[in-house]
Enzyme design. Sequence first.
Site, PDB file in Angstrom:
ATOM      1  N   ASN A 125       0.824  -1.216   0.000  1.00  0.00           N
ATOM      2  CA  ASN A 125       0.000   0.000   0.000  1.00  0.00           C
ATOM      3  C   ASN A 125       0.858   1.265   0.000  1.00  0.00           C
ATOM      4  O   ASN A 125       0.350   2.369   0.064  1.00  0.00           O
ATOM      5  CB  ASN A 125      -0.987   0.008   1.171  1.00  0.00           C
ATOM      6  CG  ASN A 125      -0.306   0.093   2.514  1.00  0.00           C
ATOM      7  OD1 ASN A 125       0.928   0.099   2.596  1.00  0.00           O
ATOM      8  ND2 ASN A 125      -1.088   0.163   3.581  1.00  0.00           N
ATOM      9  N   SER A 217      10.389 -11.122  14.155  1.00  0.00           N
ATOM     10  CA  SER A 217      11.466 -10.278  14.674  1.00  0.00           C
ATOM     11  C   SER A 217      12.003 -10.875  15.966  1.00  0.00           C
ATOM     12  O   SER A 217      11.264 -11.532  16.720  1.00  0.00           O
ATOM     13  CB  SER A 217      10.881  -8.897  14.951  1.00  0.00           C
ATOM     14  OG  SER A 217      11.693  -8.192  15.848  1.00  0.00           O
ATOM     15  N   TYR A 242       3.841  -3.233  18.664  1.00  0.00           N
ATOM     16  CA  TYR A 242       4.450  -3.782  17.445  1.00  0.00           C
ATOM     17  C   TYR A 242       4.905  -5.225  17.693  1.00  0.00           C
ATOM     18  O   TYR A 242       4.580  -6.143  16.942  1.00  0.00           O
ATOM     19  CB  TYR A 242       5.631  -2.912  17.008  1.00  0.00           C
ATOM     20  CG  TYR A 242       6.612  -3.639  16.131  1.00  0.00           C
ATOM     21  CD1 TYR A 242       6.318  -3.884  14.786  1.00  0.00           C
ATOM     22  CD2 TYR A 242       7.827  -4.120  16.646  1.00  0.00           C
ATOM     23  CE1 TYR A 242       7.205  -4.584  13.982  1.00  0.00           C
ATOM     24  CE2 TYR A 242       8.716  -4.812  15.852  1.00  0.00           C
ATOM     25  CZ  TYR A 242       8.408  -5.044  14.525  1.00  0.00           C
ATOM     26  OH  TYR A 242       9.283  -5.743  13.735  1.00  0.00           O
ATOM     27  N   LYS A 246       3.650  -9.146  16.243  1.00  0.00           N
ATOM     28  CA  LYS A 246       4.512 -10.187  15.657  1.00  0.00           C
ATOM     29  C   LYS A 246       4.297 -11.510  16.394  1.00  0.00           C
ATOM     30  O   LYS A 246       4.161 -12.568  15.775  1.00  0.00           O
ATOM     31  CB  LYS A 246       5.990  -9.774  15.725  1.00  0.00           C
ATOM     32  CG  LYS A 246       6.356  -8.625  14.799  1.00  0.00           C
ATOM     33  CD  LYS A 246       6.339  -9.056  13.351  1.00  0.00           C
ATOM     34  CE  LYS A 246       6.515  -7.907  12.384  1.00  0.00           C
ATOM     35  NZ  LYS A 246       6.208  -8.215  10.997  1.00  0.00           N
TER      36      LYS A 246
END
Length: 445
Positions: A125, A217, A242, A246
């Site tokens: 996007n 991550s 964040y 994950k």
Amino acid sequence: MTFSAGLSQDSFVSTSRRNNFFTQEIEEIPNTTKAVHKINLPLSHHHQNHRQMQPTQPSFQQNRRKTLEYNNNNATKTFDNDLTSTITVKNNERHVLVTGGAGYIGSHTVVELLKDGYNVIVVDNLTNACEESLVRIQKLSNRPLKFYHANILDEKILTEIFEKYNIWGVLHFAALKAVGESTKIPLEYYWNNVTGSLNLFRIMEKFDVYNIVFSSSATVYGDPDMIPVNEKSSLGPVINPYGKTKLFIEETLRDMCNADNKWNAVILRYFNPTGAHPSGIIGENPRGVPNNLMPYVSQVVQGRLPFVNIYGDDYDTFDGTGVRDYIHVCDLATGHVAALRKLKTKPGCVAYNLGTGVGYSVFQIIKAMSRACGKDIPYKIQQRRPGDVGIVTADASLANIELDWYPKYNLDQMCQDLWRWTSINPMGYPESIIEKKNKLQEKTS
Ligand SMILES: O=c1ccn([C@@H]2O[C@H](COP(=O)(O)OP(=O)(O)O[C@H]3O[C@H](CO)[C@H](O)[C@H](O)[C@H]3O)[C@@H](O)[C@H]2O)c(=O)[nH]1
């Protein structure tokens, strides 16, 4: 007080080098039924007489969407310069879908996928990525790709892509990724990262596509109990939204694979990605002031920021500053190709650390960047940054053994490649028409 780290000038890359080579022309073709963009790729002087990059009309029917289809009808199967190699096209018209393929790690991975013969469809996007990277990727690999300017939350467009193409697997990079920002707009992070992933997985299932590589991550380990951290270490607690997204997506994939053995997922836990493609043509394009150390240092070298803030010199490390496992983005990229190979063995759900196993302190990073650019780098010691831990390094032996993947680049090469990219593209990628329009829309809405 500001200090500066300066070292001998053993690998100076001139800032006067400029990349005029990839000037892109994007032209809107007035068309009553289709919004089509024509991409004219400039040619390598080696190829100018042999081939022409010809944009073709997108063959799908929908007309109100900003969708680009790149094509290079006369592409040869070899490419030159420092990438001398021969591409063996070995697929059987099956495609891999790369969400977030225009971003930093996604774009470097797409180069490797194209080199390895995969047919690639990118969905992005462009909120944290540039369309220009896709133009350059094709130039680098001398192969076309297909690009949909779309959000993974958009069920209609994803459905259309799965209907149109014979997709074998998905590499899922698309996500919001700034730790600090995630604490300010958590809902956006959960909506984009979690809901977007669930939407993607449901559509994959609907179309019997059960192979996925997921961008995770080292953050999922939280504050690891042992260093180097291996995949058996406990996960979490993760304190920022964040990292939680994950971890949640990892858990979702594990549950899906447990519940239905048709699903196969390779989860890749990145440590600290840095560097850029050695050509200097694609690289990281941070928006605003970078949060991560390496892009921050590189903007200090450019003079765009006055000095590096060193967040803490009182950690229990050899020089007191934070130690991390930095890994070249091109090594990460080959890790994804290895992950696709692994998926072909139907492994169920497996997770791998991608790191070098070697830790470097903030001081060592500043010195290595100083060597790469031949300049002194000013810095100031500051308080520790909230949420940081002293040392995180990877035990990547599982990926070495099971994926037959080994990182090739050392710290000096990471810094040289980062500096080459920065020197050639001092302000990152030029904005495309789509990105300009996006910005305008953001301002007016
Ligand atoms: O301006 C800066 C930025 C960072 N640092 C220090 O440099 C080291 C690296 O920091 P980064 O922000 O570059 O990277 P992190 O290790 O904090 O975080 C990265 O690695 C994590 C996993 O370990 C997550 O994946 C996260 O998304 C990703 O940004 C840390 O010791 C940090 O304190 C500074 O001194 N100054």
